[in-house]
Design an enzyme around this catalytic site. Structure first.
Site, PDB file in Angstrom:
ATOM      1  N   ASP A  45       0.843  -1.197   0.000  1.00  0.00           N
ATOM      2  CA  ASP A  45       0.000   0.000   0.000  1.00  0.00           C
ATOM      3  C   ASP A  45       0.877   1.245   0.000  1.00  0.00           C
ATOM      4  OD1 ASP A  45      -2.168  -1.680   0.220  1.00  0.00           O
ATOM      5  OD2 ASP A  45      -2.257  -1.510   2.412  1.00  0.00           O
TER       6      ASP A  45
HETATM    7  N1  URA Z   1      -1.144  -6.011   3.747  1.00  0.00           N
HETATM    8  C1  URA Z   1      -1.664  -4.765   3.765  1.00  0.00           C
HETATM    9  O1  URA Z   1      -2.712  -4.538   4.344  1.00  0.00           O
HETATM   10  N2  URA Z   1      -0.992  -3.789   3.134  1.00  0.00           N
HETATM   11  C2  URA Z   1       0.175  -3.985   2.502  1.00  0.00           C
HETATM   12  O2  URA Z   1       0.745  -3.039   1.950  1.00  0.00           O
HETATM   13  C3  URA Z   1       0.710  -5.280   2.490  1.00  0.00           C
HETATM   14  C4  URA Z   1       0.026  -6.287   3.120  1.00  0.00           C
END
Ligand code: URA
Length: 241
Positions: free
Chosen positions: A106
């Site tokens: 993310d």
């Molecule tokens: N899980 C998440 O919620 N976000 C990420 O960036 C990676 C794994």
């Protein structure tokens, strides 16, 4: 390896654009095993021929494997018209066409992202069937407990989604290591949310058998070592269920 056009070899290694490569070759700046080659269409096996530009060997590598410490605020995408991406952060010497981030973190997640142009390896690393575990350090907005560890180990259902059993190790009152092999969209955040906790910070520390190099500042990167490349598809878990 099959022979390839000399101009294509230069482009694949990020030495120049297609037109720039033709220009360099026609101008007599490019040699193959010590001999100047002036025809861009001439073919060579890049793995067994020493190709040099202005006398400097280009150091041919079929694929690149780059460990980046992704900073917050940067997209794990190849290109975006509005935001900066992990590909934009690559230093000039590691830039070449075909590179992409293997998997997605993310925008607000930090840590280990692998950037490569090897689609086959990326697929193996990402497919849940292959059980390549990814280790995250999560900070949450409430105290975590052995009950959360138990729920993660059982596998969590969240709305329509069911996640495979995941390892969790408590590291502080509201921090934990979490190990998963699926990598679905917002997965770690959704798993905590299903347990009534919100993730306030998330960092990926490890992929397969390779730890994030802690000497890399956010935004910095380096190529994987040969040992790391052998270990990146390791199926070993850090946390047993
Ligand atoms: N899980 C998440 O919620 N976000 C990420 O960036 C990676 C794994």
């Amino acid at each position: 390896m099959a022979s390839e056009r000399l101009d294509k070899i230069l482009v694949s290694q990020g030495v120049a654009t297609r037109s720039g490569a033709k220009e360099l070759i026609r101008s007599g700046f490019v040699s193959a095993d010590g001999y100047i080659v002036r025809r861009p269409e001439e073919k060579f096996d890049p793995e067994s021929t020493e190709i040099a530009v202005r006398g400097m060997p280009i150091g041919y590598r079929k694929n690149l494997y780059i460990m980046m410490n992704k900073p917050k605020g940067v997209l794990s995408a190849s290109r975006d018209s509005r935001s900066s991406t992990v590909i934009d952060l690559l230093p000039q010497e590691l830039k070449r066409s075909g590179l992409f981030p293997a998997g997605r973190l993310d925008r607000d997640t930090e840590g280990f992202i692998l950037i490569t142009d090897d689609g086959e390896l990326a697929h193996k690393m990402l497919s849940p069937k292959n059980h390549v575990y990814k280790l995250y350090e999560a900070q949450c907005d409430r105290e975590l407990s052995e009950e959360d560890v138990r729920r993660f180990a059982e596998g969590i259902s969240c709305g329509e989604e069911t996640f495979m059993p995941a390892g969790m190790e408590l590291t502080g009152s509201n921090t934990a290591l979490v190990e998963i092999c699926e990598g679905r969209f917002h997965q770690v955040k959704k798993m905590f949310h299903a347990c009534g906790a919100e993730v306030t910070a998330l960092r990926r520390l490890r992929i397969g058998g390779v730890n994030l190099d802690e000497s890399l500042a956010p935004g910095e990167c380096r190529e994987l070592t040969a040992d790391e490349l052998r270990e990146i598809l390791s199926k070993n878990r850090r946390i047993s269920l």
